[in-house]
Motif scaffolding. Structure first.
Motif, PDB file in Angstrom:
ATOM      1  N   ARG C 223      -6.505   2.948  -7.278  1.00 55.84           N
ATOM      2  CA  ARG C 223      -7.075   2.973  -6.169  1.00 55.84           C
ATOM      3  C   ARG C 223      -7.687   3.952  -5.457  1.00 55.84           C
ATOM      4  O   ARG C 223      -7.932   5.338  -5.975  1.00 55.84           O
ATOM      5  CB  ARG C 223      -5.591   3.851  -4.820  1.00 55.84           C
ATOM      6  CG  ARG C 223      -4.720   2.403  -4.564  1.00 55.84           C
ATOM      7  CD  ARG C 223      -5.558   1.095  -4.028  1.00 55.84           C
ATOM      8  NE  ARG C 223      -5.344   1.232  -2.836  1.00 55.84           N
ATOM      9  CZ  ARG C 223      -5.675   0.586  -2.309  1.00 55.84           C
ATOM     10  NH1 ARG C 223      -6.327  -0.969  -1.998  1.00 55.84           N
ATOM     11  NH2 ARG C 223      -5.755   1.078  -0.351  1.00 55.84           N
ATOM     12  N   ASP C 227     -10.546   4.281  -8.138  1.00 55.61           N
ATOM     13  CA  ASP C 227     -10.785   2.819  -8.424  1.00 55.61           C
ATOM     14  C   ASP C 227     -12.410   2.627  -9.182  1.00 55.61           C
ATOM     15  O   ASP C 227     -12.640   1.392  -8.303  1.00 55.61           O
ATOM     16  CB  ASP C 227     -10.980   2.332  -7.119  1.00 55.61           C
ATOM     17  CG  ASP C 227     -11.886   1.660  -5.779  1.00 55.61           C
ATOM     18  OD1 ASP C 227     -12.335   1.220  -5.567  1.00 55.61           O
ATOM     19  OD2 ASP C 227     -12.936   2.630  -5.939  1.00 55.61           O
ATOM     20  N   ARG C 323      -8.032   5.105   1.678  1.00 56.61           N
ATOM     21  CA  ARG C 323      -9.350   4.257   0.690  1.00 56.61           C
ATOM     22  C   ARG C 323     -10.253   4.372   1.726  1.00 56.61           C
ATOM     23  O   ARG C 323     -11.720   4.598   1.075  1.00 56.61           O
ATOM     24  CB  ARG C 323      -9.234   3.016   0.973  1.00 56.61           C
ATOM     25  CG  ARG C 323      -9.728   2.111   0.355  1.00 56.61           C
ATOM     26  CD  ARG C 323      -9.087   0.737   0.535  1.00 56.61           C
ATOM     27  NE  ARG C 323     -10.673   0.306   0.023  1.00 56.61           N
ATOM     28  CZ  ARG C 323     -10.186  -1.242  -0.922  1.00 56.61           C
ATOM     29  NH1 ARG C 323      -9.049  -1.818  -1.357  1.00 56.61           N
ATOM     30  NH2 ARG C 323     -11.341  -1.817  -1.973  1.00 56.61           N
TER      31      ARG C 323
END
Lengths: 176, 120, 363
Positions: C223, C227, C323
Motif C-alpha cells: 500500500r 506501492d 494512501r
C-alpha cells in the motif's frame, strides 16, 4: 481412525509432490512442487503435535529458503528450449514401482521396523525454548557464528568487483 | 477421535482454495471470448517483443533474499527466547544479547560494504 | 457442537472477509474524494436508490465478473492460473487466526470463537504473509513480460525486507504478554489497568512496536507509500499487467483481505481486541444475563464481534487516509528504509524493552 486416514492421505500427497519435484522439467515447476511438499509436511508436523516445527517449516523453509530458490531460478531465467530434456522410459517407472515393495520388505524383515503409534504429543513452544536455552546453550551460540559466516559468504559471492562497479556515486544523491 | 487444531486449518484451506478457484473458473466461463492478435501480445508499451522475459537482472535480489533468511532465523530464535523471558531471567537476557551481538557484527558488515545499496 | 460453532464462526468471518474488498474500494474512492474536496461516486443505484454510492462496488463486481478473461499467449499456463489464488487464499486464511470473542459456554459447550487456534498463535500470520510473497513473484514471472517480471521481483524483495521488521517489532509484545495465543493476549489486555485508569492495551505498553508494525504492514500489503509495485505510473501496472477482469480483482481481494487481517492483528495486540475499554467479558455477561438468559453469551459474542470489526475498520481508514496523504517512495529509498532504519529501530526497541522488563520484574 480419522487421524490415520488424514495422515496417510497427506503422506501420499507428499510423496507425489516430491516425486513431481524430481520429474518435472521446468525449474519453477520443481520449486513450486517442493513448496507444496513443504506445506504438506508442515501439516503432518502439526498433526503429530509439533506446533513449532509446523510453523517454522512454513515461515523459514517454504517462506524464506524457497524464496531464494525461486529468485535464483527467475534471475537465471533459462529459456525453455535450453533446459535438458527429461525422458522417462517404461524401465524407469517399473523400477520405481518395484522398489517400493522391496523397500517395505527390507525394512520390516531386516531392520525390524514397526508402524509407529500415531501419538500426537503436543510439544509446547515454551518447553522447546527452555530446553534450548538451558541444555543446548552452546550449540545455540554457535548458530549465531554459523549465520555470521553465511552472511559474509553471501555478500562475498554476490558483491560486485570494484573494477566493474558502475560509478554512479557522484550526482546520484537521490533527493537528500 | 483425537482432536487436532490442524483439522480446522485443513478445512479452512480446502474451503478457501475451492471458493477462489470457483470464482476464477466463473470469471473464465462468464466472459466473452473475442480473441485478436493484439490482445495476445505481451503488454510492453507497443514495442514488438521477442516473447521472452529474459533480461539482465540485478544480483541484489538474491542478496536480499539470502540476508532475509539469515535474519528470519534470528527472529525465530528471538521469539523462542521471548516466550520464556520470565523463566530465563537475566541469564537469558545475556545469552540472547550475545547472540544478537554477533549478528549485529554481521549487520554492521552489511552496512559497511554497502551490500544493500540500490544505486541502480 | 464445537464443530457446528466453528463452522458458524468460519462462515461469519468468511462473509466479512469477502465483503471487505468491495466495501474498501467504495471507502477508498469516497474517502479519496472527501480528502480532495470532491464528492466521489454517488450515481450508481438500484431502482433509483443511490445510498451514498454503495451501488458502485456491486456494479464493479458484476462488471469485472463478466469481463473477458485475457488469454495472452506465451504465459506459463499453470502459474498464470494459480498466481491470483495465492494472495487471496493466504489473506483470507490469515483472517481466521483472529479471535472474535472471548471463550465462553455457549449452550453448554465451552467454545472459543477463533477459527484457527494452533499452538503457534499469531506466528501463523507470518506464515501466511511469507506465502503471499509467492503470489506476487509467480504472477510477475508467469506473465512472460519483462516489466512484469521486474515488477514482481521488486515487489517480493520489498515484501520480504519488511517482513523482518514486522517480526522483530512484535517480539516486545511477546515479552510483555509471555504468550503467542491471541485469545490470552486480549484477555490480559482487558483485565488489567495501567496507572489505575488506562486499559492495559499494547499500544500503551509498547508504543514503538505499534509504530514500527504499522509502517511495516503498509509495506507488506503493497500500500502507499510503498506501492511501487502496483503504482499506476510505475512499470505500467507492475506484476499485474497481464491480468484482466476477475483474476485482476482477485489480487486486490487478497490485498484487502490481508490488510483487514493485519488490522485485526493490530487490534488484538495493541488495541485490546474484541473487548470494550472498561468492560470485561464477565461484566458484559453480568449485564446481559438477566435480560436474555442463556442467549446472553450469544449477545455478548455479537457485541464483541462488532467491537472488533469497528476497531479493524478504524485501522483500515488509517490505511486509506495515508494512501491519499503521502507521496510514494522510490524503490531504493524504500529498501534503504527497510534495512537501515526499521531493522535497527526494531532491535533497539527490543533491547530497551527487554532491559526495562528485566529491571521491573526480576531484580
Amino acid at each position: 481412525m480419522i487421524m490415520t486416514v488424514t495422515l496417510t492421505i497427506l503422506c501420499l500427497l507428499l510423496i507425489l509432490c516430491f516425486v513431481t519435484t524430481s520429474i518435472i522439467p521446468t525449474p519453477v515447476g520443481a520449486c513450486a512442487s517442493l513448496i507444496g511438499g513443504f506445506l504438506l509436511l508442515s501439516f503432518i508436523y502439526g498433526f503429530l503435535g509439533a506446533h513449532f516445527a509446523a510453523v517454522i517449516q512454513i515461515i523459514v523453509y517454504a517462506g524464506a529458503i524457497m524464496v531464494v530458490f525461486v529468485f535464483v531460478v527467475m534471475l537465471l531465467n533459462v529459456p525453455t528450449q535450453d533446459l535438458p530434456k527429461v525422458k522417462i522410459s517404461l524401465a524407469d517407472i517399473l523400477s520405481i514401482l518395484l522398489s517400493i515393495p522391496v523397500l517395505i520388505l527390507v525394512s520390516i524383515k531386516i531392520l525390524n521396523w514397526q508402524a509407529p503409534m500415531i501419538d500426537s504429543q503436543n510439544v509446547e513452544m515454551k518447553d522447546i525454548a527452555r530446553k534450548m536455552f538451558i541444555d543446548y546453550l552452546w550449540p545455540f551460540e554457535l548458530i549465531s557464528f554459523l549465520l555470521l559466516t553465511a552472511l559474509v559468504a553471501a555478500i562475498t559471492v554476490a558483491h560486485k568487483n570494484k573494477g566493474s562497479r558502475y560509478m554512479l556515486k557522484e550526482g546520484s544523491d537521490h533527493g537528500r | 477421535m483425537i482432536y487436532s487444531p490442524y483439522y480446522n486449518v485443513l478445512v479452512v484451506f480446502i474451503a478457501l482454495i475451492g471458493i477462489i478457484t470457483l470464482i476464477s473458473l466463473l470469471a473464465i466461463f462468464l466472459g466473452p471470448k473475442k480473441e485478436n492478435q493484439a490482445k495476445k501480445e505481451a503488454y510492453e508499451c507497443g514495442i514488438p517483443s521477442p516473447h521472452t522475459a529474459q533480461q539482465k537482472l540485478s544480483v541484489k535480489f538474491y542478496l536480499v533474499a539470502i540476508l532475509f533468511i539469515l535474519f528470519d532465523i534470528e527472529v525465530i530464535f528471538l521469539y523462542l527466547w521471548a516466550l520464556n523471558f520470565q523463566e530465563l531471567g537475566w541469564f537469558g537476557i545475556i545469552e540472547i544479547f550475545l547472540f544478537l551481538g554477533i549478528l549485529l557484527v554481521g549487520y554492521l558488515y552489511i552496512l559497511q560494504t554497502k551490500a544493500l545499496d540500490w544505486e541502480s | 457442537m464445537t464443530i457446528i460453532f466453528s463452522i458458524i464462526v468460519f462462515a461469519m468471518v468468511l462473509i466479512v472477509g469477502f465483503h471487505v474488498a468491495p466495501l474498501m474500494t467504495w471507502v477508498e474512492r469516497r474517502q479519496c474524494a472527501f480528502i480532495q474536496r470532491r464528492v466521489g461516486p454517488n450515481r450508481v443505484g438500484i431502482f433509483g436508490f443511490t445510498l451514498f454510492g454503495l451501488g458502485q462496488p456491486i456494479a464493479d463486481a458484476v462488471k469485472l465478473l463478466f469481463k473477458e478473461d485475457g488469454n495472452p499467449s506465451y504465459v506459463q499456463p499453470f502459474f498464470y492460473f494459480i498466481a491470483p489464488l495465492i494472495p487471496s487464499v493466504t489473506g483470507l486464511a490469515a483472517l481466521m487466526v483472529i479471535p472474535f470473542g472471548a471463550q465462553d459456554t455457549f449452550f453448554g459447550t465451552v467454545f472459543s470463537p477463533q477459527v484457527l487456534s494452533v499452538g503457534a498463535g499469531f506466528l501463523l500470520f507470518f506464515a501466511m504473509s511469507s506465502m503471499s510473497v509467492y503470489g506476487v513473484t509467480l504472477a510477475g514471472w508467469s506473465s512472460n513480460n519483462k516489466y512484469s517480471l521486474l515488477g514482481g521481483l521488486r515487489a517480493s524483495a520489498q515484501m520480504i525486507s519488511y517482513e523482518l521488521g514486522m517480526g522483530l517489532s512484535l517480539i516486545p509484545i511477546v515479552l510483555i504478554y509471555q504468550t503467542l495465543d491471541l485469545q490470552q493476549i486480549v484477555y490480559a489486555q482487558s483485565h488489567s489497568y495501567l496507572f489505575g485508569f488506562l486499559p492495559d492495551w499494547g499500544i500503551f505498553r509498547a508504543p514503538v512496536s505499534f509504530f514500527i508494525f504499522l509502517i511495516t504492514i503498509f509495506a507488506e500489503t503493497n500500500r502507499l507509500p510503498f506501492d511501487l509495485a502496483e503504482g499506476e505510473a510505475e512499470l505500467i501496472a507492475g506484476f499485474l499487467v497481464e491480468y484482466g477482469g476477475m483474476r485482476w480483482s482477485l489480487f486486490f481481494l487478497g490485498e484487502y483481505a490481508m490488510m483487514f487481517a493485519f488490522s485485526g492483528l493490530i487490534s488484538c495486540l495493541f488495541l485490546g481486541g474484541y473487548s470494550l475499554p472498561y468492560l470485561t467479558h464477565e461484566s458484559l455477561i453480568h449485564i446481559v444475563q438477566p435480560i436474555l438468559g442463556s442467549f446472553g453469551s450469544i449477545a455478548v459474542f455479537l457485541i464483541e464481534f462488532a467491537t472488533l470489526i469497528v476497531k479493524m475498520s478504524i485501522i483500515m481508514l488509517i490505511f486509506v487516509q495515508v494512501r491519499f496523504t503521502v507521496p510514494r517512495f522510490r524503490y531504493d529509498q524504500l529498501m534503504k528504509l527497510g534495512w537501515v532504519t526499521i531493522l535497527p529501530l526494531a532491535l533497539i526497541n527490543l533491547f530497551v524493552t527487554a532491559l526495562v522488563l528485566g529491571y521491573s520484574s526480576f531484580k
